[in-house]
Enzyme design. Sequence first.
Site, PDB file in Angstrom:
ATOM      1  N   THR A  37       0.901  -1.206  -0.058  1.00 24.33           N
ATOM      2  CA  THR A  37      -0.006   0.005   0.039  1.00 24.33           C
ATOM      3  C   THR A  37       0.846   1.353  -0.021  1.00 24.33           C
ATOM      4  N   ILE A  61      -3.676  -9.540   2.746  1.00 21.53           N
ATOM      5  CA  ILE A  61      -4.013 -10.507   3.654  1.00 21.53           C
ATOM      6  C   ILE A  61      -5.396 -11.043   4.015  1.00 21.53           C
ATOM      7  N   SER A  86      -2.353   1.764   9.480  1.00 22.02           N
ATOM      8  CA  SER A  86      -1.912   2.159  11.008  1.00 22.02           C
ATOM      9  C   SER A  86      -1.861   3.771  11.425  1.00 22.02           C
ATOM     10  N   THR A 131      -1.130  -2.633  19.470  1.00 22.27           N
ATOM     11  CA  THR A 131      -0.815  -1.168  19.919  1.00 22.27           C
ATOM     12  C   THR A 131      -1.427  -0.994  21.323  1.00 22.27           C
ATOM     13  N   ASP A 132      -0.875   0.092  22.031  1.00 24.88           N
ATOM     14  CA  ASP A 132      -1.208   0.655  23.229  1.00 24.88           C
ATOM     15  C   ASP A 132      -2.654   1.293  23.164  1.00 24.88           C
ATOM     16  N   GLU A 133      -2.783   1.728  21.928  1.00 24.87           N
ATOM     17  CA  GLU A 133      -4.192   2.629  21.633  1.00 24.87           C
ATOM     18  C   GLU A 133      -5.498   1.978  21.901  1.00 24.87           C
ATOM     19  N   TYR A 156      -9.158   3.565  14.014  1.00 25.79           N
ATOM     20  CA  TYR A 156      -7.763   2.772  14.161  1.00 25.79           C
ATOM     21  C   TYR A 156      -7.824   2.016  15.178  1.00 25.79           C
ATOM     22  N   SER A 157      -8.187   2.419  16.642  1.00 27.45           N
ATOM     23  CA  SER A 157      -7.781   1.873  17.539  1.00 27.45           C
ATOM     24  C   SER A 157      -8.949   0.595  17.752  1.00 27.45           C
ATOM     25  N   ASN A 186       6.292   4.071  18.080  1.00 26.61           N
ATOM     26  CA  ASN A 186       7.459   4.031  17.763  1.00 26.61           C
ATOM     27  C   ASN A 186       8.062   4.975  16.816  1.00 26.61           C
ATOM     28  N   TYR A 213      -1.473  19.573  16.605  1.00 26.29           N
ATOM     29  CA  TYR A 213      -2.760  19.495  16.765  1.00 26.29           C
ATOM     30  C   TYR A 213      -3.264  20.025  17.922  1.00 26.29           C
ATOM     31  N   ASN A 255       3.779  16.483  23.014  1.00 22.43           N
ATOM     32  CA  ASN A 255       3.988  16.775  21.475  1.00 22.43           C
ATOM     33  C   ASN A 255       4.822  18.123  21.244  1.00 22.43           C
ATOM     34  N   ARG A 287      -7.284  17.130  16.255  1.00 22.92           N
ATOM     35  CA  ARG A 287      -7.731  15.552  15.883  1.00 22.92           C
ATOM     36  C   ARG A 287      -8.938  15.479  16.377  1.00 22.92           C
TER      37      ARG A 287
HETATM   38  P1  NAD Z   1       2.956   0.909   8.354  1.00 26.40           P
HETATM   39  O1  NAD Z   1       1.565   1.491   7.838  1.00 26.40           O
HETATM   40  O2  NAD Z   1       4.225   1.730   8.341  1.00 26.40           O
HETATM   41  O3  NAD Z   1       3.118  -0.520   7.531  1.00 26.40           O
HETATM   42  C1  NAD Z   1       2.092  -1.275   7.093  1.00 26.40           C
HETATM   43  C2  NAD Z   1       2.423  -2.226   6.189  1.00 26.40           C
HETATM   44  O4  NAD Z   1       1.283  -3.126   5.997  1.00 26.40           O
HETATM   45  C3  NAD Z   1       2.861  -1.824   4.833  1.00 26.40           C
HETATM   46  O5  NAD Z   1       3.939  -2.412   4.422  1.00 26.40           O
HETATM   47  C4  NAD Z   1       1.512  -1.920   4.008  1.00 26.40           C
HETATM   48  O6  NAD Z   1       1.824  -2.197   2.569  1.00 26.40           O
HETATM   49  C5  NAD Z   1       1.208  -3.488   4.608  1.00 26.40           C
HETATM   50  N1  NAD Z   1      -0.182  -3.629   4.411  1.00 26.40           N
HETATM   51  C6  NAD Z   1      -1.380  -2.727   4.667  1.00 26.40           C
HETATM   52  N2  NAD Z   1      -2.542  -3.362   4.384  1.00 26.40           N
HETATM   53  C7  NAD Z   1      -2.342  -4.478   4.049  1.00 26.40           C
HETATM   54  C8  NAD Z   1      -2.975  -5.631   3.315  1.00 26.40           C
HETATM   55  N3  NAD Z   1      -4.404  -5.497   3.183  1.00 26.40           N
HETATM   56  N4  NAD Z   1      -2.372  -6.924   2.847  1.00 26.40           N
HETATM   57  C9  NAD Z   1      -1.198  -6.921   3.076  1.00 26.40           C
HETATM   58  N5  NAD Z   1      -0.215  -5.894   3.635  1.00 26.40           N
HETATM   59  C10 NAD Z   1      -0.642  -4.911   4.150  1.00 26.40           C
HETATM   60  O7  NAD Z   1       2.772   0.382   9.896  1.00 26.40           O
HETATM   61  P2  NAD Z   1       3.666   0.389  11.133  1.00 26.40           P
HETATM   62  O8  NAD Z   1       3.759   1.824  11.879  1.00 26.40           O
HETATM   63  O9  NAD Z   1       4.866  -0.321  10.804  1.00 26.40           O
HETATM   64  O10 NAD Z   1       2.885  -0.634  12.094  1.00 26.40           O
HETATM   65  C11 NAD Z   1       3.007  -1.992  12.024  1.00 26.40           C
HETATM   66  C12 NAD Z   1       2.098  -2.752  12.918  1.00 26.40           C
HETATM   67  O11 NAD Z   1       2.512  -2.304  14.240  1.00 26.40           O
HETATM   68  C13 NAD Z   1       0.663  -2.483  12.855  1.00 26.40           C
HETATM   69  O12 NAD Z   1      -0.061  -3.619  13.300  1.00 26.40           O
HETATM   70  C14 NAD Z   1       0.385  -1.356  14.050  1.00 26.40           C
HETATM   71  O13 NAD Z   1      -0.810  -1.259  14.450  1.00 26.40           O
HETATM   72  C15 NAD Z   1       1.548  -1.696  14.875  1.00 26.40           C
HETATM   73  N6  NAD Z   1       2.121  -0.867  16.009  1.00 26.40           N
HETATM   74  C16 NAD Z   1       2.449   0.220  15.412  1.00 26.40           C
HETATM   75  C17 NAD Z   1       3.128   1.324  16.142  1.00 26.40           C
HETATM   76  C18 NAD Z   1       3.621   2.593  15.588  1.00 26.40           C
HETATM   77  O14 NAD Z   1       4.044   3.278  16.480  1.00 26.40           O
HETATM   78  N7  NAD Z   1       3.717   2.894  14.499  1.00 26.40           N
HETATM   79  C19 NAD Z   1       3.041   1.182  17.618  1.00 26.40           C
HETATM   80  C20 NAD Z   1       2.387   0.036  18.063  1.00 26.40           C
HETATM   81  C21 NAD Z   1       1.994  -0.919  17.121  1.00 26.40           C
HETATM   82  O1  TDX Z   2       0.906  16.571  12.042  1.00 24.47           O
HETATM   83  C1  TDX Z   2       0.644  16.011  13.400  1.00 24.47           C
HETATM   84  N1  TDX Z   2       0.383  16.782  14.321  1.00 24.47           N
HETATM   85  C2  TDX Z   2       0.206  16.549  15.462  1.00 24.47           C
HETATM   86  O2  TDX Z   2       0.187  17.341  16.574  1.00 24.47           O
HETATM   87  C3  TDX Z   2       0.313  14.701  13.420  1.00 24.47           C
HETATM   88  C4  TDX Z   2       0.690  13.669  12.261  1.00 24.47           C
HETATM   89  C5  TDX Z   2       0.326  14.295  14.943  1.00 24.47           C
HETATM   90  N2  TDX Z   2       0.223  14.866  15.963  1.00 24.47           N
HETATM   91  C6  TDX Z   2      -0.125  14.583  17.232  1.00 24.47           C
HETATM   92  C7  TDX Z   2      -1.037  13.595  17.256  1.00 24.47           C
HETATM   93  C8  TDX Z   2      -0.514  12.703  18.523  1.00 24.47           C
HETATM   94  O3  TDX Z   2      -0.878  13.199  19.708  1.00 24.47           O
HETATM   95  O4  TDX Z   2       1.187  13.668  17.493  1.00 24.47           O
HETATM   96  C9  TDX Z   2       0.926  12.594  18.390  1.00 24.47           C
HETATM   97  C10 TDX Z   2       1.556  11.616  17.447  1.00 24.47           C
HETATM   98  O5  TDX Z   2       0.623  11.419  16.264  1.00 24.47           O
HETATM   99  P1  TDX Z   2       0.937  10.133  15.166  1.00 24.47           P
HETATM  100  O6  TDX Z   2       2.265  10.508  14.752  1.00 24.47           O
HETATM  101  O7  TDX Z   2      -0.074  10.383  14.091  1.00 24.47           O
HETATM  102  O8  TDX Z   2       0.697   8.888  15.989  1.00 24.47           O
HETATM  103  P2  TDX Z   2      -0.510   8.418  17.120  1.00 24.47           P
HETATM  104  O9  TDX Z   2      -1.801   9.165  16.571  1.00 24.47           O
HETATM  105  O10 TDX Z   2       0.063   8.625  18.547  1.00 24.47           O
HETATM  106  O11 TDX Z   2      -0.434   6.940  16.696  1.00 24.47           O
HETATM  107  C11 TDX Z   2       0.774   5.911  16.507  1.00 24.47           C
HETATM  108  O12 TDX Z   2       1.172   5.453  17.675  1.00 24.47           O
HETATM  109  C12 TDX Z   2       0.567   3.974  17.943  1.00 24.47           C
HETATM  110  C13 TDX Z   2       0.753   5.127  15.390  1.00 24.47           C
HETATM  111  O13 TDX Z   2       0.387   5.745  14.145  1.00 24.47           O
HETATM  112  C14 TDX Z   2      -0.031   3.867  15.390  1.00 24.47           C
HETATM  113  O14 TDX Z   2      -0.009   3.083  14.287  1.00 24.47           O
HETATM  114  C15 TDX Z   2       0.297   3.293  16.934  1.00 24.47           C
HETATM  115  O15 TDX Z   2      -0.354   2.121  17.005  1.00 24.47           O
END
Ligand code: NAD
Ligand code: TDX
Length: 350
Positions: A37, A61, A86, A131-133, A156-157, A186, A213, A255, A287
């Site tokens: 994607t 998937i 995500s 996720t913790d969300e 999402y959550s 992360n 935000y 933030n 948001r």
């Molecule tokens: P990301 O959005 O960077 O990557 C998601 C990946 O999944 C991409 O490579 C995308 O192509 C693939 N994908 C999406 N839909 C698909 C589908 N239908 N079939 C096959 N592949 C598909 O996400 P991320 O930040 O790396 O998060 C990975 C996992 O970790 C997620 O389950 C997310 O909920 C969880 N998570 C993320 C964070 C964070 O801070 N990013 C924190 C805690 C948990």
């Molecule tokens: O432009 C912005 N301005 C802003 O203030 C964006 C994109 C975010 N924010 C704020 C919203 C949140 O309080 O910053 C904080 C972090 O935002 P994001 O990076 O969008 O993360 P969050 O919404 O906390 O969710 C992330 O953490 C848990 C990941 O995207 C999820 O995939 C993960 O599960």
Amino acid sequence: MQTILITGGAGFIGSHLTRLFVTKYPQYKIVNLDALTYAGNLSNLKDIEDAPNYTFVKGDITDMALVQQLFAEHQFTGVLHCAAESHVDRSITDPLAFVRTNVMGTSTLLLAAKESWKGDFTNKLFYHISTDEVYGSLGETGFFYENTAYDPRSPYSASKASSDHFVRAFYHTYGLPIKISNCSNNYGPYHFPEKLIPLSINNIINNKPLPIYGKGENIRDWLFVEDHAGAIDLIYHKGIIGETYNIGGHNEWTNIDLIKELCRQMDAKLGKPAGTSEKLITYVTDRAGHDMRYAIDATKLKEELGWMPSLQFEEGLSKTIDWYLNNPEWLNNVVSGNYAAYYEDQYHKR
Ligand code: NAD
Ligand code: TDX
């Protein structure tokens, strides 16, 4: 001999996890199933794409026939399920995409694993990355524990909470061997620049406004992505079947404080006078349903499996900024095309 299906391995966390498993366990066969994607990018895995124990499959998937065919062909012993939609903001504009991938996709994988393993669960494992969300939003005090009641508040959550419930339902109903981990925010290399930290790095590089935000008082608990991958490795191999583990580094930032620290480090690295990047901070419409605070208690992981994060935040942030400054091609590639349209739509109305 293990053959592991990693889903979403071309994404942010998935690529770090795939790299770790492919390089640390050359005796394992790793198959990465990713739909590529907007968030998936094979250049995240350039350094391991020719490894003899690694195979990439482009696919979805939710495609049961494909998933069944892959189980039949590779006889997976394990699944590391990372694929998801995500981004919270995208879930507000298109919630059904999140139901499709996060709920239907997870359920499809669970069913395929159950059918393929045919009740012989010896040395099998379905590991779900969450996720913790799912725990909702905290006030000024308190932490999320493994037994905190679920209270998801964004599409999402809610979709991630639903997927966690399905994973546990397959454990209780069919005895499918599962593990779940719920991690805090992360950050690190290969993070798509729609999320706060990489978006802000990219905007500072391009001298664009830094959208905060609301009042910027929301709190997130940040963990370096390689520490998350390390925790998953530990839980995958040493955690107990059926258990849930929280992963987090006790590293809470508002933030606005985080963005100020980012500005400070970037001014220094770019040779700009102190205070230059902070001038780009712009408060924008909050948001919808913005969760106030996330904070993980990871005591169980520390006490039972001995896990500790390896990096302090300032150090991890510095490594992250350096990576983005040293990889302008990666950044320019992902911010072109569809992302440009998303950015325009997401921020012009704020
Ligand atoms: P990301 O959005 O960077 O990557 C998601 C990946 O999944 C991409 O490579 C995308 O192509 C693939 N994908 C999406 N839909 C698909 C589908 N239908 N079939 C096959 N592949 C598909 O996400 P991320 O930040 O790396 O998060 C990975 C996992 O970790 C997620 O389950 C997310 O909920 C969880 N998570 C993320 C964070 C964070 O801070 N990013 C924190 C805690 C948990
Ligand atoms: O432009 C912005 N301005 C802003 O203030 C964006 C994109 C975010 N924010 C704020 C919203 C949140 O309080 O910053 C904080 C972090 O935002 P994001 O990076 O969008 O993360 P969050 O919404 O906390 O969710 C992330 O953490 C848990 C990941 O995207 C999820 O995939 C993960 O599960």
